[in-house]
Scaffold this motif. Structure first.
Motif, short mmCIF file in Angstrom:
data_model
loop_
_atom_site.label_atom_id
_atom_site.label_comp_id
_atom_site.label_asym_id
_atom_site.label_seq_id
_atom_site.Cartn_x
_atom_site.Cartn_y
_atom_site.Cartn_z
N MET A 64 -7.50 52.45 -14.39
CA MET A 64 -7.03 50.95 -14.27
C MET A 64 -8.69 50.31 -14.36
O MET A 64 -9.43 50.89 -13.75
N ASP A 111 -4.05 28.31 -8.03
CA ASP A 111 -2.79 28.28 -7.35
C ASP A 111 -1.79 29.44 -7.69
O ASP A 111 -1.37 29.67 -8.88
N PHE A 167 2.84 23.81 -4.30
CA PHE A 167 1.77 23.75 -5.19
C PHE A 167 2.20 24.00 -6.55
O PHE A 167 1.11 23.95 -7.41
N LEU A 168 3.27 24.13 -7.09
CA LEU A 168 3.78 24.34 -8.22
C LEU A 168 3.28 22.92 -9.00
O LEU A 168 3.11 23.19 -10.03
N GLY A 207 0.47 21.55 -8.32
CA GLY A 207 -0.62 21.77 -8.58
C GLY A 207 -1.10 22.65 -9.73
O GLY A 207 -2.03 22.80 -10.20
N ALA A 208 0.16 23.45 -10.20
CA ALA A 208 -0.12 24.50 -11.07
C ALA A 208 0.24 24.18 -12.53
O ALA A 208 0.27 24.73 -13.28
N ARG A 242 -1.72 24.98 -15.47
CA ARG A 242 -1.52 26.37 -15.90
C ARG A 242 -0.23 26.65 -16.38
O ARG A 242 0.07 27.52 -17.50
N LEU A 243 0.72 26.31 -15.55
CA LEU A 243 2.28 26.51 -15.90
C LEU A 243 2.93 25.32 -16.47
O LEU A 243 2.73 24.38 -15.94
N LEU A 277 4.43 32.33 -19.79
CA LEU A 277 3.66 33.55 -19.24
C LEU A 277 2.32 33.69 -19.74
O LEU A 277 1.38 34.26 -19.19
N VAL A 322 -0.58 32.50 -17.77
CA VAL A 322 -0.77 33.17 -16.48
C VAL A 322 -1.72 34.48 -16.91
O VAL A 322 -2.78 34.67 -16.26
N ARG A 345 -5.23 32.92 -18.45
CA ARG A 345 -5.60 31.92 -17.63
C ARG A 345 -6.12 30.73 -18.34
O ARG A 345 -7.25 29.99 -18.21
N PRO A 376 4.86 44.36 -14.71
CA PRO A 376 3.93 44.57 -13.40
C PRO A 376 4.55 43.42 -12.35
O PRO A 376 4.65 43.41 -11.25
N MET A 377 4.72 42.03 -12.92
CA MET A 377 5.43 40.82 -12.35
C MET A 377 6.62 41.32 -11.46
O MET A 377 6.86 40.75 -10.53
N VAL A 402 -1.18 46.13 -13.60
CA VAL A 402 -1.44 46.05 -14.95
C VAL A 402 -2.04 47.06 -15.33
O VAL A 402 -3.12 47.76 -14.87
N PRO A 403 -1.41 47.67 -16.68
CA PRO A 403 -2.00 48.76 -17.27
C PRO A 403 -3.28 48.60 -17.67
O PRO A 403 -3.67 47.45 -17.89
N ASP A 423 -6.74 48.19 -19.67
CA ASP A 423 -6.78 47.27 -21.06
C ASP A 423 -7.04 48.32 -22.21
O ASP A 423 -6.56 48.10 -23.44
#
Lengths: 86, 449
Positions: free
Chosen positions: A1, A54, B27-28, B30-31, B34-35, B99, B102, B105, B233-234, B240-241, B243
Motif C-alpha cells: 500500500m 470536511d 458540514f455538507l 461547507g463541502a 468539493r462535492l 466522486l 473526492v 481533491r 473502498p468507500m 485504496v489499492p 497506486d
C-alpha cells in the motif's frame, strides 16, 4: 500500500480521544475514524478529529453507528470535529 | 491506541471553546466546494433509472425485431442506446462529477453547469433514441447534436478536474483514458450520424468498430474500472489499492482499448491488433480483480449485499465479454457471437456493475443530503427499500440470461420474456428510488433538532 502509516488515536488531557488525519488521502481518514469509533467508541469518551477538509462521506457512516459530529474551533486551515454517541 | 505518554496528542480545544458551529452532517454545506449538491447527481441517476425502465419496455415491445436485427436503425438500436446513453453515460456523469472531486481533491469547476446540461441531455437522448427506433435520421441527428454538446461540456469539466488532481494517480490515469476515449466516441458518433444522413466521413465498419471500442470499453469501461478504486473502498470501508498496481492494471486496460480502436481504423491489420487487445484486456482484468479482491479482503464491511453481488456479476460479465470476443473473432460475421459479446459487455458487465454501485451509493448520498442541520439524520439503511433491490437484482440477472438465449436461438418469444423480466427488475429499481426520495423528502421536511 502506498498510503502513509497513520498515527493512532491518542488520549488528550481534555479526556477525549484525538485523531489527526490531516494529509491522508481518501478514504483513509474515514477508515481510521470509523475504526476508532468501532473499537473504542463504547468507552464513553468523545473523539476529536483533526482534519484538513470536511469529511463529507463520514456523516452517514456515523449515523449508522448512532454517532454524530459537531464542528468545534480549530487551528487555521483545520477542520476540527467532535464526535460522540447520540 | 496509545496513551498520552506514548504519543503527544494534537492541541486540544480550550475549555468552553467547543462552540457548536454545526450539527450532524451540516458540514455538507461547507463541502460544497468539493462535492456537488446532491440534486445534481440525483437528477442524472433519476434519468438513468427512467431510461433503464424505458429500455426494457422497448425490448418487450420490439421483441419481434430482435432475431433479424444486425445493428441498423430500429428499436433494438434504440433500446441499446437507452441503456448506453440514457443509463450508463447519465450515471457516469452523475457519479464521476460527485466522486472524482473526492479522489482528486479538486472541486468541480462551474458546479451549476452539470445541472444545466441535464436539461439538454435528457431531451437529447429521447429524440436520439426515438430517431433510431422510428428510423428517422434527421431526428437522430438533432438528438445526437444535443447529446454530443453535453458530453463535450462534461468532458471539459472532467479535464479541468483531472488537470488539477492531487493524488490517486491510478484513478487519474483511468480518467484521462476515459476522456480521450470520449473524444473518439464523439467523433465516431458524428461519423455514424453523417452516414445515416448520407454524407459519410468514415466507412461504416470503421465507425462502428471505433464507436464500440471507444464507447463501451474506453469511456464507460475505463471510468468503471478507475472509479472502482474509489467506490469499493468507500462502500466496503477498505484500503485504496496501491497506486503502482492501479497504474499497471490501468495501463493494460488502456493499451487494450487503444489497440481495439486502432484495429477499427486499420482493417488490414485488424485481426492481430484485436487479438493483442484481447490479451491486454485479459491481463488488465486479472490485475483489476486482484486489486478489488485485496480491497475486500481487508475491508471493515466486506459483504455489500445485493449491490455487491451485482458488482461481482459485472466483473464476471467482463470476463465473459473477453471470452465471447475471442469466439466472435474466430466466427463468421453472421454468427450470434458478436451480438452476445455486445450483450455481455453492455448488459453483463457495465449495467450489472453500475446498478451494484447505484444500490449502494443512492442511499448513501441521500443520507448525506438529509443530514444537513440535523443531529439525528436518517441512516442509509433507513432510506433503503431492501426488497425492491433484491427483486431488481434477481430480475436483472434472469433478464440478461433470457435475452442471451433469445439472441442465440433467434427467438422473439425468449426476447419478449427477457423484456418482461427486465421491466419487472427496472420497475423494482424505480420503486426503490421513488421510496428513497419520498423518505428523503419526509426527513428533510421534519424540523431540525
Amino acid at each position: 500500500m502506498s498510503m502513509p502509516t497513520p498515527e493512532p488515536a491518542t488520549l488528550g488531557s481534555d479526556g477525549c480521544w484525538h485523531i489527526d488525519v490531516r494529509g491522508l488521502p481518501p478514504p483513509q481518514p474515514l477508515l481510521l475514524i470509523l475504526r476508532q469509533v468501532d473499537d473504542h467508541g463504547h468507552d464513553g469518551r468523545a473523539l476529536i478529529v483533526h482534519h484538513d477538509r470536511d469529511p463529507a462521506m463520514l456523516y452517514a457512516e456515523l449515523a449508522e453507528r448512532g454517532w454524530w459530529a459537531e464542528r468545534i474551533d480549530g487551528d487555521p486551515g483545520e477542520v476540527r470535529l467532535r464526535l460522540a454517541a447520540t | 491506541m496509545k496513551t498520552p505518554q506514548a504519543h503527544a496528542p494534537p492541541p486540544a480545544p480550550a475549555p468552553g471553546a467547543a462552540r457548536r458551529a454545526a450539527l450532524g452532517g451540516s458540514f455538507l454545506s461547507g463541502a460544497v466546494g468539493r462535492l456537488l449538491p446532491a440534486s445534481v447527481p440525483f437528477r442524472y441517476f433519476g434519468a438513468a433509472v427512467v431510461f433503464h425502465l424505458a429500455a426494457w419496455l422497448v425490448v418487450l415491445l420490439s421483441a419481434a425485431d430482435w432475431p433479424a436485427w444486425r445493428g441498423g436503425l430500429g428499436w433494438p438500436l434504440a433500446a441499446l442506446h437507452l441503456v448506453t446513453l440514457g443509463t450508463l453515460a447519465a450515471s457516469a456523469i452523475g457519479a464521476s462529477l460527485q466522486l472524482l472531486p473526492v479522489a482528486t481533491r479538486m472541486p468541480v469547476r462551474w458546479p451549476r453547469l452539470p445541472a444545466l446540461l441535464w436539461w439538454i441531455y435528457v431531451p437529447g437522448v429521447v429524440v436520439l433514441t426515438a430517431g433510431m427506433g422510428l428510423a428517422r435520421p434527421p431526428w437522430l441527428a438533432l438528438g445526437a447534436a444535443g447529446v454530443i454538446a453535453v458530453l463535450l461540456g462534461y468532458g471539459l469539466l472532467l479535464a479541468l478536474n483531472l488537470r488539477g488532481a492531487r493524488g490517486m494517480a491510478g484513478v487519474v490515469l483511468h480518467g484521462w483514458g476515459a476522456l480521450i476515449a470520449l473524444a473518439l466516441l464523439l467523433a465516431s458518433a458524428t461519423a455514424l450520424v453523417m452516414l445515416w444522413l448520407g454524407r459519410p466521413l468514415l466507412d461504416r465498419d470503421s465507425a462502428r468498430g471505433l464507436h464500440l471500442a471507444a464507447g463501451v470499453f474506453g469511456f464507460m469501461g475505463l471510468l468503471a474500472l478507475g472509479l472502482s478504486s474509489v467506490l469499493l473502498p468507500m462502500f466496503a470501508l477498505g484500503r485504496v489499492p496501491d497506486d503502482r498496481r492501479q497504474l499497471a492494471a490501468g495501463g493494460a486496460a488502456l493499451t487494450a482499448v487503444a489497440l481495439a480502436a486502432a484495429a477499427a481504423l486499420a482493417p488490414a491489420v485488424a485481426m492481430p491488433l484485436r487479438v493483442t487487445a484481447l490479451l491486454c484486456g485479459a491481463v488488465g482484468l486479472v490485475l483489476h480483480l486482484r486489486l478489488m479482491r485485496g480491497v475486500l479482503a481487508g475491508a471493515m464491511r466486506p459483504d455489500l449485499g445485493w449491490g455487491g453481488r451485482l458488482m461481482h456479476m459485472g466483473w464476471a460479465g467482463l470476463a465473459l465479454t473477453l471470452v465471447l470476443a475471442a469466439a466472435a473473432l474466430a466466427a463468421d460475421a453472421a454468427s450470434p457471437w458478436a451480438r452476445l459479446f455486445g450483450l455481455a459487455a453492455v448488459g453483463g458487465w457495465l449495467t450489472s456493475f453500475l446498478f451494484g454501485v447505484l444500490q449502494r451509493i443512492l442511499p448513501f448520498l441521500a443520507a448525506m443530503h438529509a443530514a444537513q442541520g440535523r443531529r439525528r439524520a436518517p441512516t442509509p439503511s433507513a432510506l433503503t427499500l431492501g426488497r425492491a433491490l433484491a427483486w431488481h437484482a434477481v430480475a436483472h440477472a434472469l433478464a440478461l440470461v433470457l435475452l442471451a438465449a433469445g439472441i442465440a436461438a433467434s427467438s422473439a418469444l425468449l426476447v419478449r420474456a427477457a423484456g418482461a423480466t427486465g421491466t419487472v427488475g427496472a420497475a423494482a429499481f424505480a420503486v426503490f428510488l421513488a421510496t428513497l426520495l419520498q423518505r428523503l423528502r419526509r426527513a428533510m421536511a421534519a424540523p431540525a433538532d
